[in-house]
Design an enzyme around this catalytic site. Structure first.
Site, PDB file in Angstrom:
ATOM      1  N   LYS A 125       0.852  -1.193   0.000  1.00 14.47           N
ATOM      2  CA  LYS A 125       0.000   0.000   0.000  1.00 14.47           C
ATOM      3  C   LYS A 125       0.879   1.231   0.000  1.00 14.47           C
ATOM      4  CE  LYS A 125      -4.425   1.052   0.189  1.00 14.47           C
ATOM      5  NZ  LYS A 125      -5.586   0.260  -0.244  1.00 14.47           N
ATOM      6  N   ASP A 165      -7.135   4.432  -4.496  1.00 16.79           N
ATOM      7  CA  ASP A 165      -7.730   4.322  -3.161  1.00 16.79           C
ATOM      8  C   ASP A 165      -8.340   5.702  -2.902  1.00 16.79           C
ATOM      9  OD1 ASP A 165      -7.725   2.315  -0.695  1.00 16.79           O
ATOM     10  OD2 ASP A 165      -7.420   4.289   0.166  1.00 16.79           O
TER      11      ASP A 165
END
Ligand code: NDP
Ligand code: 2IT
Length: 443
Positions: A125, A165
């Site tokens: 991430k 995201d």
């Protein structure tokens, strides 16, 4: 002291001030205890110690110049957590709240989520504390170009494949892709969520929201119910929320509430999704404008959507947006099912309320896995230099969500926790990664 407790204590001691990371690790590790105790190989091979320590954490300076000629510096992150089953894969969050603890919680969750998809992707991430809100396209471009100028050194189609995201959508992915291509000279599937003209997959935009509803529908079906005729409340009005609402409506539900970071709407008739798309996707505006489209709707900046009585709640905004009191309110109002579209939207206390009160609860790493699963399908198409139709991708996504439901239900039952899909999803996701780590030796 139990193995799980020992590792948890060490995570908290070694990583002070990373509250969200502590929360994610606590939630996962405590629910793995049954599987851990059943296999002494895990402890002997330090599986948990290795899982909670990222392969590497990259932090870098992101300097950029605004439209007035003023220079700014943001902080960039990429945490490459675990690549036991495939290249690192996970989104990039652009939000002022981003810090290392948040990126680590997201990267840690991503390991198990990606495993549940059944596709060969590891966990990672990244992101930045840059706030795209109120910035011009040129400023966003400047930021994205600077961010990727550094990040491109660490990623690659077979190494690490970022995606969207919060705050990162098609516009940002496009600017980043252009910079990667220019900096490296490679035209490869290094990012997913790309535009359809340069390697993006049909149905990726819809995938997380659609997948959430497919999985929740499967969970309801098992109990003889469905979305048809149900009242649904959704938090957020971004990518995940909009397409969850679209699929829930296609399945015959009525969505009465949605929100953004300033307020929330209630529309007794069922929300006008075309209006929401225009406000959020086209104008990048505020939900307060919704009243201009539907004068009879209500808008509030006090409290939150969880006070609205509903059958199904789909949190699709951000972490810890349902606390224990919100959960109690939902339960008092007789909620039947909760499907987590956002990552870690329920606090541990809220989750305990849902499980303790027999609410059907689909945890994030299973329920929102459709997005990353479809990203993996985008990677397959890029490798083959082919594009599949919307229907092909959507059918594969639907089947993947059904398989995830089956995996988590089976794992819960195997360990004597029928219908506890938190335990089920964590164990099912964990076992595959742990077995791959055991097979590859202590690395
Ligand atoms: P978007 O940026 O498209 O939308 C986020 C939405 O949530 C917006 O409506 C935003 O409000 C609201 N929101 C964001 N942060 C906060 C906050 N701190 N407090 C209140 N509201 C907030 O993001 P996505 O829809 O892509 O992501 C939503 C969630 O889903 C995140 O948890 C993400 O990690 C998760 N997720 C996303 C996937 C994807 O494919 N995109 C895949 C799997 C999970 P505003 O409009 O005011 O900014
Ligand atoms: O949290 C997530 O799974 C995402 N933001 C999507 C990641 C991806 O690589 O598509």
């Amino acid at each position: 002291m139990s193995y799980v407790k020992e590792v948890l204590d060490s995570v908290i001691k070694k990583n002070p001030s990373e509250a969200e990371f502590h929360q994610a690790v606590t939630e996962v590790l405590t629910s793995l205890e049954l599987a851990i105790d059943a296999n002494p190989e895990y402890r002997k091979n330090a599986i948990l110690e290795r899982l909670v320590e990222p392969d590497r954490q990259i932090m870098f300076r992101v300097p950029w110049i605004d439209d007035k000629g003023v220079a700014h510096v943001n902080r960039g992150f990429r945490v490459q957590f675990n690549n036991a089953i495939g290249p690192y894969k996970g989104g990039l969050r652009l939000h002022p709240s981003v810090n290392l603890g948040i990126i680590k919680f997201l990267g840690f969750e991503q390991i198990f989520k990606n495993s549940l998809t059944g596709l060969p992707i590891g966990g990672g991430k990244g992101g930045s504390d840059f706030d795209p809100k109120g910035k011009s396209d040129r400023e966003v471009f400047e930021f994205c170009r600077s961010f990727m100028t550094e990040l491109c050194k660490y990623i690659g189609a077979d190494v690490d494949v970022p995606a969207g995201d919060i705050g990162t959508g098609a516009r940002e992915i496009g600017y980043m892709y252009g910079t990667y291509k220019r900096a490296t000279g490679l035209y490869e599937g290094v990012l997913t969520g790309k535009g359809l003209t340069y390697g993006g997959s049909l149905a990726r935009k819809e995938a997380t929201g659609y997948g959430l509803v497919y999985l929740t529908e499967e969970m309801l079906k098992e109990k003889g119910m469905s979305f048809k005729g149900k009242k649904v409340v959704i938090s957020g009005s971004g990518n995940v929320a909009i397409y969850a609402a679209e699929k829930a409506m296609q399945f015959g539900a009525k969505v009465v509430s949605m929100s953004d970071s300033t307020g929330w709407i209630y529309d007794e008739q069922g929300v006008d999704l075309a209006a929401i798309k225009e406000i959020k996707e086209v104008k990048r505006g505020r939900l307060a404008d919704y009243k201009n489209y539907r004068p009879k709707s209500e808008y509030s900046t006090k409290g939150n959507v969880w006070s609205v009585p509903c059958d199904i709640a789909l949190p699709c905004a951000t972490q810890n947006e349902i606390n224990e009191n919100d959960a109690k309110t939902l339960i008092k109002n007789k909620v039947i099912a909760v499907g987590e579209g956002a990552n870690m939207p329920s606090t541990i206390e809220a989750m305990n309320q849902f499980i303790g009160n027999k609410v059907l609860f689909a945890p994030a790493k299973a329920a929102n896995a459709g997005g990353v699963a479809t990203s993996a399908l985008e990677m397959s198409q890029n490798s083959q230099r082919l594009s599949w139709t919307f229907e092909e991708v959507d059918a594969k996504l639907h089947q993947i969500m059904i398989n995830i439901y089956k995996q988590m239900a089976a794992a819960a039952e195997k360990y004597g926790k029928k219908d506890n899909f938190i335990v089920g999803a964590n164990i099912a996701g964990f076992e595959k990664v742990a077995d791959a780590m055991l097979a590859q030796g202590i690395q």
